[in-house]
Design a protein around this motif. Sequence first.
Motif, PDB file in Angstrom:
ATOM      1  N   GLU A  44       0.855  -1.185   0.000  1.00 43.62           N
ATOM      2  CA  GLU A  44       0.000   0.000   0.000  1.00 43.62           C
ATOM      3  C   GLU A  44       0.893   1.238   0.000  1.00 43.62           C
ATOM      4  O   GLU A  44       1.883   1.294   0.718  1.00 43.62           O
ATOM      5  N   GLY A  45       0.564   2.217  -0.798  1.00 46.79           N
ATOM      6  CA  GLY A  45       1.354   3.436  -0.790  1.00 46.79           C
ATOM      7  C   GLY A  45       1.443   4.071  -2.152  1.00 46.79           C
ATOM      8  O   GLY A  45       0.830   3.620  -3.128  1.00 46.79           O
ATOM      9  N   LEU A  46       2.230   5.128  -2.236  1.00 49.18           N
ATOM     10  CA  LEU A  46       2.308   5.934  -3.442  1.00 49.18           C
ATOM     11  C   LEU A  46       3.369   5.473  -4.424  1.00 49.18           C
ATOM     12  O   LEU A  46       3.462   6.003  -5.532  1.00 49.18           O
ATOM     13  N   ARG A  47       4.217   4.539  -4.026  1.00 48.09           N
ATOM     14  CA  ARG A  47       5.315   4.133  -4.924  1.00 48.09           C
ATOM     15  C   ARG A  47       4.817   3.334  -6.127  1.00 48.09           C
ATOM     16  O   ARG A  47       5.473   3.296  -7.166  1.00 48.09           O
ATOM     17  N   ASN A  48       3.703   2.673  -5.981  1.00 47.08           N
ATOM     18  CA  ASN A  48       3.100   1.923  -7.092  1.00 47.08           C
ATOM     19  C   ASN A  48       1.582   2.026  -6.950  1.00 47.08           C
ATOM     20  O   ASN A  48       0.903   1.065  -6.608  1.00 47.08           O
ATOM     21  N   PRO A  49       1.044   3.218  -7.211  1.00 47.32           N
ATOM     22  CA  PRO A  49      -0.382   3.450  -6.962  1.00 47.32           C
ATOM     23  C   PRO A  49      -1.310   2.551  -7.773  1.00 47.32           C
ATOM     24  O   PRO A  49      -2.426   2.251  -7.332  1.00 47.32           O
TER      25      PRO A  49
END
Length: 201
Positions: A111-116
């Motif tokens: 979960e997170g912004l590195r691989n949306p």
Amino acid sequence: MVIGQQLMRKENKREDRWEAGLKRILWAYWITATALVAPLLLSLYLAQRENQASAKNRNVRFVALSLRNALESYRRKYRTWSWLSPTPTIASDFVISSDSELITTLLGSNEGLRNPSKVAFGKWSDADETGKNGIIYRSDGEIGGLVDLWGHPFQIHLDGDGDGCLADPRNPKNRIRRISLVYSAGPDGDFATWDDNVETL
């Protein structure tokens, strides 16, 4: 009687000389055979070791290339590598390792912004029972990273400033036309000793 004893002594001496001569011949034969066979056995042994080392290197290079391909697919998708950098706000070349955060990002499982978009850019096998050659897991069951055949993480150099060049890890004073480099530290686990490193150059 005396003559018979003398004849027997002469016969015994002849037999002793014959046996001594035979021993010398056998000894010379053994030395010659050893001199001929030993180098052959040594060369076969060294060739076998070299073949084993080459097979290991091919295996590690295959994994390193698959990791590089995953990274470049990530870049094509998001048009940047800055999200993978420890300091995403700085646009410069950077070095990371195949640690937990990177591998979960490339697998699209975090979960997170590195691989949306949660795209899976790569796929790797789990490590063996000794914790080598694949994905390792932490005690909590989460991914711990991707390691090489000797249980060490890969090192990754990425072109963060977009000039299409990276410092040559073998000679950092030089620049080479690459946007990504992935390499293993080799059997000794030391990236500084380049001779046994396995790379994707």
